[in-house]
Design a protein around this motif. Structure first.
Motif, short mmCIF file in Angstrom:
data_model
loop_
_atom_site.label_atom_id
_atom_site.label_comp_id
_atom_site.label_asym_id
_atom_site.label_seq_id
_atom_site.Cartn_x
_atom_site.Cartn_y
_atom_site.Cartn_z
N ALA A 203 9.95 -4.22 5.62
CA ALA A 203 9.14 -4.81 4.55
C ALA A 203 8.80 -6.26 4.86
CB ALA A 203 9.89 -4.70 3.22
N LEU A 204 9.74 -6.99 5.45
CA LEU A 204 9.46 -8.38 5.80
C LEU A 204 8.44 -8.47 6.93
CD1 LEU A 204 12.99 -10.03 5.58
CD2 LEU A 204 11.11 -10.15 3.95
N ARG A 205 8.50 -7.55 7.88
CA ARG A 205 7.50 -7.55 8.95
C ARG A 205 6.11 -7.27 8.39
NH1 ARG A 205 11.97 -5.23 11.57
NH2 ARG A 205 11.30 -3.08 11.17
N ARG A 206 6.02 -6.39 7.43
CA ARG A 206 4.73 -6.13 6.78
C ARG A 206 4.26 -7.37 6.03
NH1 ARG A 206 7.23 -1.13 5.64
NH2 ARG A 206 7.70 -1.80 3.50
N ALA A 207 5.20 -8.06 5.38
CA ALA A 207 4.83 -9.26 4.62
C ALA A 207 4.26 -10.34 5.54
CB ALA A 207 6.03 -9.80 3.86
N VAL A 208 4.86 -10.54 6.71
CA VAL A 208 4.33 -11.52 7.67
C VAL A 208 2.89 -11.18 8.03
CG1 VAL A 208 4.56 -12.40 10.02
CG2 VAL A 208 6.58 -12.13 8.62
N ARG A 209 2.64 -9.90 8.20
CA ARG A 209 1.29 -9.47 8.57
C ARG A 209 0.30 -9.62 7.41
NH1 ARG A 209 1.99 -3.86 9.31
NH2 ARG A 209 1.33 -3.63 7.13
N ASP A 210 0.78 -9.40 6.18
CA ASP A 210 -0.13 -9.30 5.05
C ASP A 210 -0.36 -10.62 4.31
OD1 ASP A 210 -0.30 -6.63 5.66
OD2 ASP A 210 1.09 -5.98 4.08
N ILE A 211 0.51 -11.64 4.49
CA ILE A 211 0.33 -12.90 3.77
C ILE A 211 -0.77 -13.71 4.45
CG2 ILE A 211 1.39 -15.11 3.13
CD1 ILE A 211 4.10 -13.66 3.08
N PRO A 212 -1.86 -14.03 3.77
CA PRO A 212 -2.90 -14.87 4.38
C PRO A 212 -2.35 -16.27 4.68
CG PRO A 212 -3.69 -13.82 2.36
CD PRO A 212 -2.20 -13.63 2.40
N GLU A 213 -2.74 -16.82 5.81
CA GLU A 213 -2.21 -18.12 6.21
C GLU A 213 -2.55 -19.21 5.20
OE1 GLU A 213 -2.54 -20.90 10.15
OE2 GLU A 213 -2.16 -18.76 10.43
N GLU A 214 -3.69 -19.07 4.52
CA GLU A 214 -4.06 -20.10 3.55
C GLU A 214 -3.11 -20.14 2.35
OE1 GLU A 214 -7.03 -16.61 2.93
OE2 GLU A 214 -6.07 -17.67 4.60
N ARG A 215 -2.33 -19.09 2.14
CA ARG A 215 -1.37 -19.09 1.03
C ARG A 215 -0.10 -19.85 1.35
NH1 ARG A 215 -0.03 -14.03 -2.36
NH2 ARG A 215 0.45 -15.76 -3.79
N VAL A 216 0.09 -20.23 2.61
CA VAL A 216 1.30 -20.94 3.00
C VAL A 216 1.01 -22.22 3.79
CG1 VAL A 216 2.77 -18.89 3.02
CG2 VAL A 216 1.52 -19.52 5.09
N TRP A 217 -0.26 -22.49 4.10
CA TRP A 217 -0.61 -23.66 4.89
C TRP A 217 -0.12 -24.93 4.18
CZ3 TRP A 217 -3.06 -28.31 5.16
CH2 TRP A 217 -3.38 -28.78 6.43
N PRO A 218 0.47 -25.89 4.91
CA PRO A 218 0.47 -26.11 6.36
C PRO A 218 1.50 -25.33 7.15
CG PRO A 218 1.57 -27.93 5.28
CD PRO A 218 1.04 -27.05 4.18
N TYR A 219 2.22 -24.40 6.52
CA TYR A 219 3.22 -23.62 7.23
C TYR A 219 2.62 -22.29 7.68
CZ TYR A 219 6.54 -27.15 5.81
OH TYR A 219 7.20 -28.34 5.66
N LEU A 220 3.48 -21.36 8.03
CA LEU A 220 3.07 -20.06 8.54
C LEU A 220 3.67 -18.93 7.69
CD1 LEU A 220 3.78 -20.88 12.28
CD2 LEU A 220 1.51 -20.49 11.31
N PRO A 221 3.07 -17.74 7.70
CA PRO A 221 3.68 -16.63 6.97
C PRO A 221 5.14 -16.39 7.37
CG PRO A 221 1.44 -16.06 7.58
CD PRO A 221 1.73 -17.37 8.24
N ALA A 222 5.48 -16.62 8.64
CA ALA A 222 6.86 -16.43 9.08
C ALA A 222 7.81 -17.40 8.39
CB ALA A 222 6.95 -16.61 10.60
#
Length: 472
Positions: free
Chosen positions: A364-383
């Motif tokens: 589920a966490l691997r799917r979340a990394v793939r599915d979270i748009p980068e703009e929702r966490v910028w300046p960080y990363l989905p990881a």
């Protein structure tokens, strides 16, 4: 509904539990569990009295006592806990009882009461301020030595799987009972022991979640609600992923930079560059969140970020290490074990709740990394979102009976939501989100202020907002 933003510039023992017998001995010695055959589920008329009253050490205006509560308010397990209570001496306060919920989860609340009363003198005269150390904190603290040493009071630092496994063994089968749901049952027994039909509930940080959930669970017994540095009370995976907090760093750092004569660049861009060029994203995230307690102007951090981008990493490395050291805490002051037990049972994650076995959580966490748009966490990363300490600790926590998901709005009573716009522990975005679920809310935003305004705000605006709200 009222929303108002002010414009002034000021702004979660003994060693491992290896068998049921050893677990019972641990709780008898350290957490006050009564022998199983002496405990019964409380009925509507079974009100436990406050026992052993005496002046609180170092807090002469408060009387400390103990309240015996059932281990399991659902009635499925036997046992009890003896929790420490601090109550102001003004028993006949004109406006009744204010029940204060501490932070964390894991923070002992009793030692903070004199500070709260001194910083809020008008409230302390009008109300009888009462608190209780949440089960698993203070005298009943869950002590997990390895986890405590690795994360201290940090939400974001990532512990080793060994430390998490050791803590799970120490808590043992009792992990099912260190939840917000159980804690709220304790606080309602406290209300009844005080003889109060209704109370004002007030909480800061995780305490705001507790206060809000108490109001949802016991609406007839709440007259007003104060949410300081708000954590959303409704269950959603966005909270442990810290999506709002990750994005809020760009807003806060840019705002801080605009107030510094020497800052002519975008500090959020520096963060984005560093995490994409090998700097430890979790350590940087943790440092930036914790730095607000040192300097809400963020000046040294902003300068260190810029120098690190230019190739001089030593100042930033020193700030990261200083942050790690400042977050060290002993279990009685802030229990990392209770923090883990509560959040892992309470929270909804990308994999679901704590009933999902650990071997199913990684996918589920691997799917979340793939599915979270980068703009929702910028300046960080989905990881960064799926790898923070909130998530990583609970990813490895054993299956636990989950707390019920909370989906109801706050009751139709006056609610004050107060937030500093530079708070990165519980960002302003969370306060605005919570306001959607409070029919009679007043939102007050304090520019330039950070976390836990009633207890730690350098200025007075946040405290004045609370005082004005409670005097009405």
């Amino acid at each position: 509904m009222i929303e108002r933003e002010r414009s002034s510039k000021n702004g979660y023992h003994v060693r491992a539990v290896l068998s049921a017998l050893v677990a019972i001995i641990v709780l008898l010695a350290g957490a006050g569990v009564a022998p199983a055959d002496t405990v019964r589920r409380p009925s509507h008329t079974d009100v436990r009295a406050l026992a052993d009253p005496s002046p609180c050490p170092g807090q002469p205006r408060f009387i400390c006592s103990t309240l015996t509560v059932p281990l399991d308010h659902r009635g499925g397990a036997r046992g009890s806990l003896r929790l420490q209570v601090a109550a102001a001496r003004n028993v006949t306060a004109p406006k009744g009882v204010l029940l204060f919920f501490g932070g964390g989860p894991g923070q002992a609340a009793v030692p903070l009461m004199s500070r709260l009363a001194a910083r809020m003198p008008e409230v302390a005269r009008a109300y009888r301020i009462v608190t209780m150390d949440q089960r698993g904190t203070g005298r009943t603290a869950i002590d997990c030595p390895a986890l405590q040493a690795e994360v201290g009071s940090s939400d974001i630092a990532v512990p080793s799987t060994t430390a998490v496994a050791q803590c799970a063994r120490i808590v043992g089968r009792y992990r099912h009972y260190y939840t917000t749901e159980q804690s709220l049952g304790d606080f309602d027994l406290l209300r009844r022991a005080l003889g109060a039909r209704q109370v004002v509930v007030d909480g800061a940080s995780y305490g705001s979640l507790s206060a809000a959930r108490y109001a949802v669970a016991y609406p007839d017994h709440v007259s007003r609600v104060v949410l300081d540095s708000t954590m959303p009370h409704i269950s959603t995976p966005d909270v442990p992923l810290y999506l709002a907090g990750l994005c809020a760093q760009a807003r806060v750092l840019r705002d801080a930079c605009a107030g510094l004569p020497a800052c002519s660049w975008d500090p959020a861009s520096d963060v984005a560059w560093l995490v994409r060029h090998g700097y430890d994203d979790i350590a940087l995230f943790d440092t930036t969140v914790a730095y607000e307690y040192t300097d809400p102007d963020y000046e040294a951090l902003i300068m260190a970020l810029h120098r690190a981008r230019e190739g001089v990493r030593k100042p930033l490395d020193e700030l990261v290490e200083a942050t790690r050291q400042r977050q060290a805490a002993n279990a009685r002051d802030y229990s990392a074990g209770l923090h883990a037990a509560t959040f892992c049972s309470d929270t909804r994650f990308p994999w679901g709740d704590s009933a999902v076995p650990p071997w199913r959580r990684g996918a589920a966490l691997r799917r979340a990394v793939r599915d979270i748009p980068e703009e929702r966490v910028w300046p960080y990363l989905p990881a960064t979102a799926v790898g923070n300490g909130f998530v990583d600790t609970c990813r490895n926590w054993p299956v636990t009976r989950p707390s019920p998901a909370v989906r109801r709005s706050l009751p139709d009573v006056p609610v004050l939501i107060v937030s500093g716009d530079r708070d990165l522990s519980t960002p302003l975005e969370w306060a605005r989100w919570e306001a959607r679920y409070a029919p009679r809310h007043q939102l007050v935003v304090i520019p330039g202020a950070d976390h836990s305004l009633q207890l730690f705000e350098p200025g007075t605006e946040g405290r004045r907002a609370v005082t004005d709200f409670l005097r009405r």
